[in-house]
Design an enzyme around this catalytic site. Structure first.
Site, short mmCIF file in Angstrom:
data_model
loop_
_atom_site.label_atom_id
_atom_site.label_comp_id
_atom_site.label_asym_id
_atom_site.label_seq_id
_atom_site.Cartn_x
_atom_site.Cartn_y
_atom_site.Cartn_z
N CYS A 5 0.98 -1.24 -0.02
CA CYS A 5 -0.07 0.04 -0.03
C CYS A 5 0.99 1.39 -0.12
O CYS A 5 0.74 2.13 -0.83
CB CYS A 5 -0.89 0.03 1.05
SG CYS A 5 -1.83 1.52 1.28
N CYS B 74 -1.48 1.68 -3.06
CA CYS B 74 -2.36 2.69 -2.90
C CYS B 74 -1.80 4.21 -2.79
O CYS B 74 -2.45 4.99 -3.62
CB CYS B 74 -3.35 2.44 -1.62
SG CYS B 74 -3.30 1.00 -0.95
N LYS C 270 0.26 5.25 -5.98
CA LYS C 270 -0.46 5.37 -7.00
C LYS C 270 -1.59 6.60 -7.18
O LYS C 270 -1.65 7.18 -8.24
CB LYS C 270 -1.73 4.03 -7.01
CG LYS C 270 -2.64 3.84 -8.20
CD LYS C 270 -3.95 4.40 -7.51
CE LYS C 270 -4.98 3.88 -6.40
NZ LYS C 270 -5.34 2.50 -6.46
N TYR D 53 -8.93 -3.02 -11.56
CA TYR D 53 -8.59 -1.75 -11.27
C TYR D 53 -7.31 -1.09 -11.64
O TYR D 53 -7.25 0.02 -11.77
CB TYR D 53 -9.14 -1.39 -9.80
CG TYR D 53 -8.67 -1.78 -8.78
CD1 TYR D 53 -7.58 -0.94 -8.13
CD2 TYR D 53 -8.37 -3.16 -8.22
CE1 TYR D 53 -6.98 -1.18 -7.08
CE2 TYR D 53 -7.64 -3.35 -7.07
CZ TYR D 53 -6.66 -2.63 -6.67
OH TYR D 53 -6.12 -2.93 -5.55
N GLU E 294 -6.47 2.16 -13.65
CA GLU E 294 -6.02 3.33 -13.17
C GLU E 294 -4.72 3.77 -13.67
O GLU E 294 -4.44 4.74 -13.98
CB GLU E 294 -5.84 3.01 -11.48
CG GLU E 294 -7.14 2.99 -10.81
CD GLU E 294 -6.72 2.58 -9.31
OE1 GLU E 294 -7.63 2.77 -8.40
OE2 GLU E 294 -5.94 2.01 -8.98
N HIS F 295 -26.76 21.55 -1.17
CA HIS F 295 -26.95 22.28 -2.42
C HIS F 295 -25.76 23.21 -2.67
O HIS F 295 -25.68 24.15 -1.66
CB HIS F 295 -28.38 22.75 -2.72
CG HIS F 295 -28.47 23.26 -3.96
ND1 HIS F 295 -28.54 22.57 -5.08
CD2 HIS F 295 -28.57 24.61 -4.47
CE1 HIS F 295 -28.78 23.38 -6.23
NE2 HIS F 295 -28.91 24.78 -5.87
N GLU G 39 -26.08 15.56 -4.00
CA GLU G 39 -27.42 15.70 -3.54
C GLU G 39 -28.17 14.87 -4.67
O GLU G 39 -29.46 14.51 -4.00
CB GLU G 39 -27.77 17.23 -3.65
CG GLU G 39 -27.73 17.81 -5.10
CD GLU G 39 -28.09 19.29 -5.08
OE1 GLU G 39 -29.10 19.58 -4.70
OE2 GLU G 39 -27.31 20.00 -5.81
#
Ligand SMILES: Cc1cc2nc3c(=O)[nH]c(=O)nc-3n(C[C@H](O)[C@H](O)[C@H](O)COP(=O)(O)OP(=O)(O)OC[C@H]3O[C@@H](n4cnc5c(N)ncnc54)[C@H](O)[C@@H]3O)c2cc1C
Length: 463
Positions: free
Chosen positions: A43, A48, A51, A180, A184, A439, A444
């Protein structure tokens, strides 16, 4: 357990191993941990963290282009790959030191050495050429990119490990894989200006994610200029006299590129560790077999994280570590919970997802409501970028429970983290409807999709 050198010895100083070592040591247990490469593990060192830093780096060209609609004139930008690599190295070294310090600060002892098990209570530290004994042993050795020895010319290929530290940024790259990591990296290299082709044997990238998002991401990536070739694999990689590579594909095409990166899966690190010798049970894929509490078939030996091939994500390895400490040292047997895990793909645009995809839900539930919104995010109104955001809620029509939430668009990963809470809590669509919107945000939409876009009853789509 005074007869042993340690109450716990951990093999592997990655996400799972470091957490277990640190927490057990903080309980007052005598803990040792061996890491053969760098503390922090996949990681921190080559997963992670670097990356995500590279994802940020690769997003700047779009930010520069989008700025024009907001009145900015940005001078021509230039990029220096070596600067990025060096800055990344500095950051991961900082984190590596923190990981090691945290274990030591909690009272654990760290070893920079490869470790193997010679007996259920005896560990050999190869780097120190000595053995230590432990009451409990935790294997947290992670995994590595799967090689492809059957591919002629595979020796010319790189994996994610090498992609982080290339001496030069290639002009053209082919990435093989549809998971992934492949997706990525395709976006990273493309964003950094590399001519990028993604080659995937399946019919659509990112299997196991919601098909709607997979298709929309595929289209968006192609629109940006990433070539995606599905139903294809490489047959051979040949080095040309000019040093470039010719990748011959099953589709008959030949791609001439500077680098070929294979991202075709990951395999657990279980070899040459003495595991067969002590009779430790493994799966056919070479992962360590564990029960629901992460205990192996040998009573005092446990395994967590990628080496068990359950769910290969950092927070899962960490959660399994915490459960292991509860079970082994606090008299509180705790099984890790692998249900409803929120996750992200740091593609561009990003995916954030939690719970069941539409296809999975339809297989399990007779009446599924789909709430779907596809719209241009506000930031792209002035930037002029022709990119849609997609939001989707998958709801069980009978109980009204929200089964899945899937987002493609800016900050989708951040939203998935928060959506993980209501989905884990089993909240209903009515709870979403009662929630006031924030908002103006993209998120939302998640609480303002009042009517189902369509339903799927007994597998048949109805309006
Ligand atoms: C390119 C890439 C991107 C990723 N991105 C993400 C992401 O965005 N989000 C996410 O959640 N996950 C991501 N992951 C997955 C994540 O990195 C892993 O799930 C996680 O690191 C697993 O932790 P672990 O403790 O099981 O193993 P690891 O972190 O792999 O640690 C295992 C350690 O054991 C050491 N070791 C192995 N054998 C021995 C031995 N015999 N003796 C001593 N030491 C040994 C290794 O050197 C390694 O440091 C990514 C992975 C990759 C490759």
């Amino acid at each position: 357990m005074a007869g042993y050198d340690y109450d716990l010895f951990v093999i592997g100083g990655g996400s799972g191993g470091v957490r277990a070592a640190r927490v057990a040591a903080a309980l007052g247990k005598r803990v040792g941990i061996a890491e053969e490469y760098r503390f922090g593990g996949t990681c921190v060192i080559r997963g992670c963290v670097p990356k995500k830093l590279y994802v940020y780096a690769s997003q700047f060209p779009e930010h520069f282009a989008d700025a024009a609609g907001y009145g900015w004139t940005v001078p021509e930008a230039s990029f220096n790959w070596q600067t990025l690599v060096a800055n990344k190295d500095r950051e991961i070294s900082r984190l590596e030191a923190i990981y090691k310090k945290n274990v030591e600060g909690s009272g654990g002892e760290t070893f920079h050495s490869r470790a193997m098990i010679v007996d259920p209570h005896v560990i050999h530290l190869l780097g120190e050429d000595r053995t230590v004994t432990a009451d409990q042993i935790l294997i947290a050795t992670g995994g590595r990119p799967a090689a492809h020895p059957a591919l002629p010319g595979h020796e010319h290929c790189i994996f994610s490990n090498e992609a982080f530290d290339l001496k030069e940024l290639p002009k053209a790259i082919m990435i093989e894989g549809g998971g992934y990591i492949a997706v990525e990296f395709a976006n990273i290299f493309h964003g950094l200006g590399v001519d990028t082709t993604l080659v995937y044997r399946g019919k659509e990238i990112l299997s196991r994610f919601d098909m709607d998002l997979r298709r929309t991401l595929h289209e968006t990536m192609e629109k940006k200029g990433i070539r995606i070739l599905c139903h294809a694999v490489s047959e051979s990689i040949r080095k040309r006299p000019d040093g470039r590579l010719d990748a011959l594909l099953t589709s008959g095409q030949t791609l001439t590129v500077d680098q070929v990166m294979l991202a075709i899966g990951r395999i657990p690190n279980t070899e040459n560790m003495g595991l067969e010798g002590i009779g430790l049970e493994m799966t056919q894929a070479g992962a360590i077999k564990v029960d629901e509490y992460s205990r192996t078939n040998i009573d005092n030996i446990w395994a967590i994280g990628d080496v068990t091939n359950r769910v290969q994500l950092t927070p899962v390895a960490i959660h399994e570590a915490m459960c292991f400490v509860e079970t082994a040292f606090k008299g509180n047997p705790t099984a890790p919970d692998h249900e409803t895990i929120a996750t992200a793909v740091f593609s561009q645009p990003e995916i954030g997802t939690v719970g069941l995809s539409e296809d999975e839900a339809v297989k399990r539930f007779a009446d599924v409501e789909i709430y779907r919104a596809s719209f241009r995010p506000m930031r792209h109104t002035l930037s002029g970028r022709d990119e849609k955001m997609l939001m989707k809620l998958v709801v069980d029509g009978a109980s009204r429970k929200v089964l899945g939430a899937h987002i493609l668009g800016p900050d989708a990963g951040e939203m998935a983290q928060l959506l993980g809470i209501p989905l884990k809590a089993g909240l209903t669509k009515d709870d979403f409807d009662r929630t006031m919107a924030v908002h103006p945000t993209g998120a939302e939409e998640l609480v303002t999709m009042y009517k189902p876009t369509y339903r799927v009853k007994d597998g048949q789509r109805v309006q």
